[in-house]
Design a protein around this motif. Structure first.
Motif, PDB file in Angstrom:
ATOM      1  N   CYS A 166       0.857  -1.182   0.000  1.00 51.49           N
ATOM      2  CA  CYS A 166       0.000   0.000   0.000  1.00 51.49           C
ATOM      3  C   CYS A 166       0.895   1.235   0.000  1.00 51.49           C
ATOM      4  CB  CYS A 166      -0.935   0.017   1.205  1.00 51.49           C
ATOM      5  SG  CYS A 166      -0.096  -0.004   2.798  1.00 51.49           S
ATOM      6  N   ASN A 167       0.338   2.352  -0.422  1.00 52.46           N
ATOM      7  CA  ASN A 167       1.138   3.570  -0.411  1.00 52.46           C
ATOM      8  C   ASN A 167       1.354   4.036   1.028  1.00 52.46           C
ATOM      9  OD1 ASN A 167      -1.727   4.230  -0.620  1.00 52.46           O
ATOM     10  ND2 ASN A 167      -1.151   6.356  -0.961  1.00 52.46           N
ATOM     11  N   VAL A 168       2.536   4.600   1.256  1.00 52.90           N
ATOM     12  CA  VAL A 168       2.915   5.102   2.572  1.00 52.90           C
ATOM     13  C   VAL A 168       3.472   6.509   2.364  1.00 52.90           C
ATOM     14  CG1 VAL A 168       4.379   4.758   4.599  1.00 52.90           C
ATOM     15  CG2 VAL A 168       3.476   2.772   3.362  1.00 52.90           C
ATOM     16  N   GLU A 169       2.675   7.508   2.746  1.00 50.65           N
ATOM     17  CA  GLU A 169       3.101   8.890   2.554  1.00 50.65           C
ATOM     18  C   GLU A 169       4.037   9.329   3.676  1.00 50.65           C
ATOM     19  OE1 GLU A 169      -0.844  10.464   0.176  1.00 50.65           O
ATOM     20  OE2 GLU A 169      -0.528  11.158   2.221  1.00 50.65           O
ATOM     21  N   ASN A 170       4.699  10.451   3.434  1.00 53.00           N
ATOM     22  CA  ASN A 170       5.605  11.036   4.398  1.00 53.00           C
ATOM     23  C   ASN A 170       5.465  12.544   4.303  1.00 53.00           C
ATOM     24  OD1 ASN A 170       8.378  12.166   5.262  1.00 53.00           O
ATOM     25  ND2 ASN A 170       8.456  10.027   5.919  1.00 53.00           N
ATOM     26  N   ILE A 171       5.582  13.249   5.404  1.00 52.84           N
ATOM     27  CA  ILE A 171       5.464  14.702   5.397  1.00 52.84           C
ATOM     28  C   ILE A 171       6.467  15.340   4.429  1.00 52.84           C
ATOM     29  CG2 ILE A 171       6.965  15.106   7.382  1.00 52.84           C
ATOM     30  CD1 ILE A 171       3.790  17.081   6.496  1.00 52.84           C
ATOM     31  N   ALA A 172       7.627  14.712   4.247  1.00 48.51           N
ATOM     32  CA  ALA A 172       8.567  15.121   3.199  1.00 48.51           C
ATOM     33  C   ALA A 172       8.135  14.359   1.945  1.00 48.51           C
ATOM     34  CB  ALA A 172       9.998  14.782   3.598  1.00 48.51           C
ATOM     35  N   TYR A 173       7.232  14.957   1.184  1.00 51.09           N
ATOM     36  CA  TYR A 173       6.508  14.269   0.111  1.00 51.09           C
ATOM     37  C   TYR A 173       7.317  13.312  -0.770  1.00 51.09           C
ATOM     38  CZ  TYR A 173       2.452  17.086   1.290  1.00 51.09           C
ATOM     39  OH  TYR A 173       1.414  17.652   1.943  1.00 51.09           O
ATOM     40  N   PRO A 174       8.487  13.665  -1.236  1.00 49.61           N
ATOM     41  CA  PRO A 174       9.185  12.709  -2.115  1.00 49.61           C
ATOM     42  C   PRO A 174       9.617  11.430  -1.419  1.00 49.61           C
ATOM     43  CG  PRO A 174      10.199  14.897  -2.238  1.00 49.61           C
ATOM     44  CD  PRO A 174       9.197  14.927  -1.132  1.00 49.61           C
ATOM     45  N   GLU A 175       9.550  11.406  -0.094  1.00 46.12           N
ATOM     46  CA  GLU A 175      10.024  10.245   0.651  1.00 46.12           C
ATOM     47  C   GLU A 175       8.972   9.161   0.824  1.00 46.12           C
ATOM     48  OE1 GLU A 175      13.202   9.907   1.203  1.00 46.12           O
ATOM     49  OE2 GLU A 175      13.414  11.879   0.284  1.00 46.12           O
ATOM     50  N   GLY A 176       7.773   9.372   0.331  1.00 48.36           N
ATOM     51  CA  GLY A 176       6.742   8.349   0.410  1.00 48.36           C
ATOM     52  C   GLY A 176       7.027   7.205  -0.546  1.00 48.36           C
ATOM     53  N   THR A 177       6.290   6.115  -0.387  1.00 48.11           N
ATOM     54  CA  THR A 177       6.446   4.980  -1.294  1.00 48.11           C
ATOM     55  C   THR A 177       5.100   4.586  -1.873  1.00 48.11           C
ATOM     56  OG1 THR A 177       6.266   3.415   0.534  1.00 48.11           O
ATOM     57  CG2 THR A 177       8.487   4.042  -0.144  1.00 48.11           C
ATOM     58  N   CYS A 178       5.128   4.078  -3.070  1.00 47.20           N
ATOM     59  CA  CYS A 178       3.922   3.663  -3.782  1.00 47.20           C
ATOM     60  C   CYS A 178       3.543   2.231  -3.408  1.00 47.20           C
ATOM     61  CB  CYS A 178       4.151   3.743  -5.281  1.00 47.20           C
ATOM     62  SG  CYS A 178       4.461   5.407  -5.906  1.00 47.20           S
ATOM     63  N   ALA A 179       2.277   1.915  -3.615  1.00 46.81           N
ATOM     64  CA  ALA A 179       1.767   0.575  -3.313  1.00 46.81           C
ATOM     65  C   ALA A 179       2.477  -0.495  -4.129  1.00 46.81           C
ATOM     66  CB  ALA A 179       0.262   0.531  -3.571  1.00 46.81           C
ATOM     67  N   GLU A 180       2.686  -0.232  -5.411  1.00 47.42           N
ATOM     68  CA  GLU A 180       3.331  -1.213  -6.277  1.00 47.42           C
ATOM     69  C   GLU A 180       4.748  -1.507  -5.803  1.00 47.42           C
ATOM     70  OE1 GLU A 180       0.635   1.407  -8.891  1.00 47.42           O
ATOM     71  OE2 GLU A 180       1.918   1.654  -7.145  1.00 47.42           O
ATOM     72  N   ALA A 181       5.465  -0.455  -5.403  1.00 43.41           N
ATOM     73  CA  ALA A 181       6.833  -0.640  -4.906  1.00 43.41           C
ATOM     74  C   ALA A 181       6.842  -1.475  -3.633  1.00 43.41           C
ATOM     75  CB  ALA A 181       7.492   0.717  -4.652  1.00 43.41           C
ATOM     76  N   GLY A 182       5.843  -1.272  -2.769  1.00 38.97           N
ATOM     77  CA  GLY A 182       5.751  -2.062  -1.540  1.00 38.97           C
ATOM     78  C   GLY A 182       5.503  -3.531  -1.814  1.00 38.97           C
ATOM     79  N   ALA A 183       4.626  -3.821  -2.773  1.00 40.08           N
ATOM     80  CA  ALA A 183       4.335  -5.215  -3.122  1.00 40.08           C
ATOM     81  C   ALA A 183       5.570  -5.886  -3.723  1.00 40.08           C
ATOM     82  CB  ALA A 183       3.149  -5.278  -4.090  1.00 40.08           C
ATOM     83  N   ILE A 184       6.263  -5.160  -4.585  1.00 41.10           N
ATOM     84  CA  ILE A 184       7.483  -5.703  -5.189  1.00 41.10           C
ATOM     85  C   ILE A 184       8.545  -5.933  -4.118  1.00 41.10           C
ATOM     86  CG2 ILE A 184       9.423  -5.142  -6.707  1.00 41.10           C
ATOM     87  CD1 ILE A 184       7.308  -3.710  -8.517  1.00 41.10           C
ATOM     88  N   ALA A 185       8.694  -4.990  -3.197  1.00 42.23           N
ATOM     89  CA  ALA A 185       9.690  -5.142  -2.129  1.00 42.23           C
ATOM     90  C   ALA A 185       9.385  -6.367  -1.274  1.00 42.23           C
ATOM     91  CB  ALA A 185       9.738  -3.884  -1.265  1.00 42.23           C
ATOM     92  N   ALA A 186       8.107  -6.598  -0.977  1.00 39.11           N
ATOM     93  CA  ALA A 186       7.736  -7.776  -0.189  1.00 39.11           C
ATOM     94  C   ALA A 186       8.090  -9.061  -0.945  1.00 39.11           C
ATOM     95  CB  ALA A 186       6.250  -7.743   0.142  1.00 39.11           C
ATOM     96  N   MET A 187       7.852  -9.059  -2.263  1.00 40.87           N
ATOM     97  CA  MET A 187       8.166 -10.225  -3.084  1.00 40.87           C
ATOM     98  C   MET A 187       9.674 -10.500  -3.078  1.00 40.87           C
ATOM     99  SD  MET A 187       7.465 -10.836  -7.172  1.00 40.87           S
ATOM    100  CE  MET A 187       8.751  -9.692  -7.692  1.00 40.87           C
ATOM    101  N   VAL A 188      10.453  -9.460  -3.288  1.00 39.89           N
ATOM    102  CA  VAL A 188      11.908  -9.616  -3.321  1.00 39.89           C
ATOM    103  C   VAL A 188      12.434 -10.017  -1.942  1.00 39.89           C
ATOM    104  CG1 VAL A 188      14.096  -8.409  -3.715  1.00 39.89           C
ATOM    105  CG2 VAL A 188      12.195  -8.101  -5.308  1.00 39.89           C
ATOM    106  N   ALA A 189      11.871  -9.432  -0.893  1.00 37.23           N
ATOM    107  CA  ALA A 189      12.296  -9.789   0.470  1.00 37.23           C
ATOM    108  C   ALA A 189      12.044 -11.259   0.765  1.00 37.23           C
ATOM    109  CB  ALA A 189      11.571  -8.915   1.497  1.00 37.23           C
ATOM    110  N   ALA A 190      11.044 -11.840   0.108  1.00 40.10           N
ATOM    111  CA  ALA A 190      10.747 -13.261   0.297  1.00 40.10           C
ATOM    112  C   ALA A 190      11.607 -14.153  -0.606  1.00 40.10           C
ATOM    113  CB  ALA A 190       9.262 -13.518   0.022  1.00 40.10           C
ATOM    114  N   GLY A 191      12.462 -13.536  -1.409  1.00 41.42           N
ATOM    115  CA  GLY A 191      13.373 -14.311  -2.244  1.00 41.42           C
ATOM    116  C   GLY A 191      12.907 -14.567  -3.659  1.00 41.42           C
TER     117      GLY A 191
END
Length: 135
Positions: free
Chosen positions: A38-63
């Motif tokens: 899911c998207n995760v915003e941050n008060i420093a706007y460019p530092e947030g992450t997109c939902a797609e990036a989170g799903a991909i990161a979870a996949m890669v973290a699982a190997g």
């Protein structure tokens, strides 16, 4: 849980206090596992992450490093489309024929391939000899 239900469910967990624009994404890995983000915003706007990036990161973290299908959902007038950066991230782990479903909360859906979502994607072949075979 299905790819669609996973994306809808994880969207509810988005942290979007600034935009109020919650996005959920789910990817189906080549190994058959569904990963969510899911998207995760941050008060420093460019530092947030997109939902797609989170799903991909979870996949890669699982190997895992290959995805076979993607589902993205948000509360938008038309089915939500990944930003340019996420299109490139999805192309990194999916193939030209990877199925991508874009959705909104009202039931509208658009199905396409990764090649249709990001025509002319920059890929390993662009790096020249000696780089195309790296994984």
């Amino acid at each position: 849980m299905s790819l669609e239900k996973t994306a809808f469910a994880v969207r509810e967990n988005a942290y979007a206090p600034y935009s109020q624009f919650k996005v959920g994404a789910a990817v189906l890995s080549e190994g058959g596992t569904i990963y969510a983000g899911c998207n995760v915003e941050n008060i420093a706007y460019p530092e947030g992450t997109c939902a797609e990036a989170g799903a991909i990161a979870a996949m890669v973290a699982a190997g895992e490093t290959k995805l076979n299908e993607v589902f993205v959902v948000a509360d938008s007038k038309q089915p939500v489309s990944p930003c340019g950066g996420c299109r490139q991230k999805l192309a990194e782990f999916g193939g030209a024929d990877t199925k991508v479903t874009l959705a909104n909360l009202d039931g509208a859906r658009v199905e396409m391939t990764m090649a249709e979502l990001l025509p002319g994607a920059f890929g390993k072949d662009h790096l020249g000899d000696g780089h195309a075979d790296r994984d």
